[in-house]
Scaffold this active site. Sequence first.
Site, PDB file in Angstrom:
ATOM      1  N   LYS A   1       0.830  -1.209   0.000  1.00  0.00           N
ATOM      2  CA  LYS A   1       0.000   0.000   0.000  1.00  0.00           C
ATOM      3  C   LYS A   1       0.865   1.259   0.000  1.00  0.00           C
ATOM      4  O   LYS A   1       0.653   2.177  -0.799  1.00  0.00           O
ATOM      5  CB  LYS A   1      -0.928   0.010   1.216  1.00  0.00           C
ATOM      6  CG  LYS A   1      -1.886   1.196   1.233  1.00  0.00           C
ATOM      7  CD  LYS A   1      -2.684   1.244   2.512  1.00  0.00           C
ATOM      8  CE  LYS A   1      -1.853   1.756   3.660  1.00  0.00           C
ATOM      9  NZ  LYS A   1      -2.633   1.993   4.898  1.00  0.00           N
TER      10      LYS A   1
ATOM     11  N   ASP B   1      -6.485   1.316   0.818  1.00  0.00           N
ATOM     12  CA  ASP B   1      -6.536   1.467   2.269  1.00  0.00           C
ATOM     13  C   ASP B   1      -7.963   1.145   2.714  1.00  0.00           C
ATOM     14  O   ASP B   1      -8.777   0.642   1.944  1.00  0.00           O
ATOM     15  CB  ASP B   1      -6.119   2.881   2.685  1.00  0.00           C
ATOM     16  CG  ASP B   1      -7.139   3.935   2.282  1.00  0.00           C
ATOM     17  OD1 ASP B   1      -8.054   3.618   1.471  1.00  0.00           O
ATOM     18  OD2 ASP B   1      -7.045   5.066   2.781  1.00  0.00           O
TER      19      ASP B   1
END
Length: 229
Positions: free
Chosen positions: A135, A153
Amino acid sequence: MSEKPKPRKKPVPRAIPRADAAAIFETLSRIMPEPKTELEYTNPFTLVVAVALSAQATDVGVNKATRRLFAVADTPQKMLALGEDAVREHIKTIGLFRNKAKNVVALSRMIIEEFGGELPQTRDELIRLPGVGRKTANVVLNEAFGQHTIAVDTHIFRVSNRTKLAPGKTPDEVEAGLERITPPEYLKGAHHWLILHGRYVCKARKPECWRCAIAELCRFKPKTPSPGS
């Protein structure tokens, strides 16, 4: 003795039609023509540090801590020289600050020793850095280097599943789904549009459907009514 019937698997939710996905991004792009991260940074190095620090913390809280930190250490060399104790003191208001301070110093050392002091520009290299996962790497590649990556996220995961834009059980599934369904011209901004939409409109506890610009395209039901209605 007869065998017990196997439990039926729940069907995998289908994504919305591509035309609806394009309409969602077209709408979000008009509302937010120049989306960008709310984390404060001055260069790719400070961005990767800020994103790494933002895990289980708010952008507001990270910015408050990094303003002082980046004022004295905005390069890997300066961060390494500052040392773990001083970094820890600067970020002590952020969750998991002890381990994060250790990672910040360690990733600074690796950037210097293995990448000539420059932040690498590929996902495989970025995720080798301590405290940097997929991420974080995707955020940096998108924001700092303009690559068409989507960092999933909690906000993007929620919005993608609620709207059925890219339903999935894991962040990786949602990421792959978004990459498939997002029109090429919107890939650069998709990450930011979905995060900001999830943060301020499609909120975790109660989505504010009554003021959502994409409510008619969204498959979430029942829609949240306006307050007092």
